[in-house]
Scaffold this motif. Structure first.
Motif, short mmCIF file in Angstrom:
data_model
loop_
_atom_site.label_atom_id
_atom_site.label_comp_id
_atom_site.label_asym_id
_atom_site.label_seq_id
_atom_site.Cartn_x
_atom_site.Cartn_y
_atom_site.Cartn_z
N GLU A 171 0.80 -1.22 0.00
CA GLU A 171 0.00 0.00 0.00
C GLU A 171 0.84 1.27 0.00
O GLU A 171 0.38 2.32 -0.44
N THR A 172 2.04 1.21 0.53
CA THR A 172 2.93 2.36 0.60
C THR A 172 3.85 2.35 -0.60
O THR A 172 4.40 1.32 -0.97
N ASP A 173 3.99 3.51 -1.23
CA ASP A 173 4.90 3.61 -2.37
C ASP A 173 6.35 3.81 -1.92
O ASP A 173 7.27 3.24 -2.50
N TYR A 174 6.54 4.63 -0.89
CA TYR A 174 7.89 4.95 -0.40
C TYR A 174 7.90 4.92 1.12
O TYR A 174 6.93 5.29 1.78
N LEU A 175 9.04 4.53 1.65
CA LEU A 175 9.30 4.56 3.08
C LEU A 175 10.50 5.46 3.28
O LEU A 175 11.53 5.30 2.61
N MET A 176 10.36 6.44 4.18
CA MET A 176 11.43 7.41 4.40
C MET A 176 11.80 7.45 5.88
O MET A 176 10.96 7.22 6.74
N LYS A 177 13.06 7.78 6.14
CA LYS A 177 13.49 8.08 7.50
C LYS A 177 13.94 9.53 7.50
O LYS A 177 14.75 9.94 6.66
N ILE A 178 13.41 10.30 8.43
CA ILE A 178 13.78 11.71 8.58
C ILE A 178 14.40 11.90 9.95
O ILE A 178 13.91 11.35 10.95
N VAL A 179 15.47 12.67 10.01
CA VAL A 179 16.13 13.01 11.26
C VAL A 179 16.03 14.53 11.43
O VAL A 179 16.36 15.29 10.52
N ALA A 180 15.57 14.95 12.62
CA ALA A 180 15.36 16.37 12.90
C ALA A 180 15.94 16.73 14.27
O ALA A 180 16.21 15.86 15.09
N ARG A 181 16.07 18.05 14.48
CA ARG A 181 16.61 18.51 15.77
C ARG A 181 15.71 18.08 16.93
O ARG A 181 16.20 17.65 17.97
N ASP A 182 14.41 18.25 16.74
CA ASP A 182 13.44 17.96 17.79
C ASP A 182 12.06 17.84 17.15
O ASP A 182 11.93 17.96 15.93
N LEU A 183 11.04 17.62 17.96
CA LEU A 183 9.70 17.43 17.42
C LEU A 183 9.17 18.68 16.69
O LEU A 183 8.60 18.54 15.61
N PRO A 184 9.37 19.91 17.23
CA PRO A 184 8.92 21.08 16.46
C PRO A 184 9.62 21.20 15.10
O PRO A 184 8.99 21.59 14.11
N HIS A 185 10.90 20.85 15.04
CA HIS A 185 11.61 20.88 13.76
C HIS A 185 11.03 19.83 12.81
O HIS A 185 10.86 20.10 11.61
N PHE A 186 10.72 18.65 13.31
CA PHE A 186 10.09 17.62 12.48
C PHE A 186 8.76 18.13 11.93
O PHE A 186 8.46 17.97 10.75
N GLN A 187 7.95 18.76 12.79
CA GLN A 187 6.66 19.31 12.36
C GLN A 187 6.86 20.35 11.26
O GLN A 187 6.13 20.36 10.27
N GLU A 188 7.87 21.19 11.41
CA GLU A 188 8.17 22.20 10.38
C GLU A 188 8.53 21.54 9.05
O GLU A 188 8.09 21.98 7.98
N ILE A 189 9.32 20.48 9.10
CA ILE A 189 9.71 19.75 7.88
C ILE A 189 8.46 19.20 7.19
O ILE A 189 8.29 19.33 5.98
N VAL A 190 7.61 18.57 7.97
CA VAL A 190 6.39 17.97 7.40
C VAL A 190 5.51 19.05 6.77
O VAL A 190 5.07 18.91 5.63
N GLN A 191 5.29 20.13 7.51
CA GLN A 191 4.37 21.17 7.02
C GLN A 191 4.94 21.99 5.87
O GLN A 191 4.23 22.33 4.94
N SER A 192 6.22 22.30 5.93
CA SER A 192 6.78 23.19 4.91
C SER A 192 7.28 22.47 3.67
O SER A 192 7.46 23.09 2.62
N LYS A 193 7.51 21.17 3.77
CA LYS A 193 8.05 20.44 2.62
C LYS A 193 7.12 19.32 2.15
O LYS A 193 6.67 19.32 1.01
N LEU A 194 6.85 18.36 3.00
CA LEU A 194 6.11 17.17 2.57
C LEU A 194 4.65 17.47 2.25
O LEU A 194 4.15 17.04 1.20
N LEU A 195 3.96 18.20 3.11
CA LEU A 195 2.54 18.47 2.87
C LEU A 195 2.33 19.43 1.70
O LEU A 195 1.22 19.50 1.17
N ARG A 196 3.34 20.11 1.28
CA ARG A 196 3.23 21.02 0.14
C ARG A 196 3.53 20.33 -1.19
O ARG A 196 3.42 20.95 -2.24
N CYS A 197 3.91 19.09 -1.13
CA CYS A 197 4.24 18.35 -2.35
C CYS A 197 2.94 17.77 -2.95
O CYS A 197 2.34 16.86 -2.38
#
Length: 160
Positions: free
Chosen positions: A108-134
Motif C-alpha cells: 500500500e505504501t509507495d515509499y518509506l522514508m526516514k527523517i532526522v530532525a533537531r526535535d519534534l517542532p523541527h520535524f513538524q516544520e519539515i512535514v508542514q513546509s516540505k512534505l505536505l506542500r508536495c
C-alpha cells in the motif's frame, strides 16, 4: 556506477568486513585482519571502489550527540505513478538533507522514508513546509522513533 555483481574473494570479504567495523584503523591492521599485505590493502580498496562495491568511507555520527533528537519513519503514497509525480517526489527527496533513507516499496505504501530532525517542532516544520506542500503526495503517515534497537550501515558479509 557498475551494476553487475562482483565476485568477492575471501580476502575482499575480510577486508570489507573489517572496514565496516572501523575504517579508521591503519592499513597494517586492515592487512592483518584481511590476510593480505598492507600494500595490497590500498590496491584492493581502490579496485573495490572502482567496481562500485565500496561507495565510500565515511564517519558514522551519533544523531543525539550531534543535536538531532527526533527520528521518524514516514510512509508515503503518491497520487498516481505518472512520471511527473514520481519526478516531483524524487526531486523533493533529493533536496531534503533531513531524509537519511528513502526506498520504494511494494504494498500500500509507495515509499518509506526516514527523517532526522533537531526535535519534534523541527520535524513538524519539515512535514508542514516540505512534505505536505508536495502535490505528488496523496497520503503520508508518520511514526516517531522511540528507540533504536539496531541501526547499522554494515552489510552482512561473512567474516571468513
Amino acid at each position: 556506477m557498475k551494476t553487475d555483481k562482483i565476485e568477492l574473494n575471501q580476502a575482499d570479504r575480510r577486508l570489507l568486513f573489517a572496514i565496516q567495523r572501523d575504517a579508521s584503523v591503519s592499513q597494517a591492521d586492515l592487512a592483518e585482519k584481511s590476510g593480505i599485505s598492507a600494500s595490497q590493502v590500498s590496491r584492493r580498496l581502490a579496485q573495490l571502489k572502482e567496481d562500485g562495491v565500496l561507495k565510500g568511507i565515511v564517519g558514522v555520527l551519533e544523531p543525539e550527540r550531534a543535536g538531532l533528537t527526533c527520528s521518524a519513519i514516514i510512509r508515503v503514497r503518491l497520487r498516481d505513478h505518472a512520471a511527473a509525480n514520481v519526478k516531483q517526489f524524487r526531486d523533493l527527496v533529493a533536496r531534503m538533507n533531513e531524509v537519511t533513507l528513502c526506498v520504494m516499496t511494494t504494498g500500500e505504501t509507495d515509499y518509506l522514508m526516514k527523517i532526522v530532525a533537531r526535535d519534534l517542532p523541527h520535524f513538524q516544520e519539515i512535514v508542514q513546509s516540505k512534505l505536505l506542500r508536495c502535490a505528488a503526495i496523496a497520503h503520508m503517515e508518520s511514526s516517531i522513533v522511540l528507540e533504536h534497537l539496531k541501526d547499522t550501515t554494515a552489510l552482512p558479509l561473512d567474516e571468513a
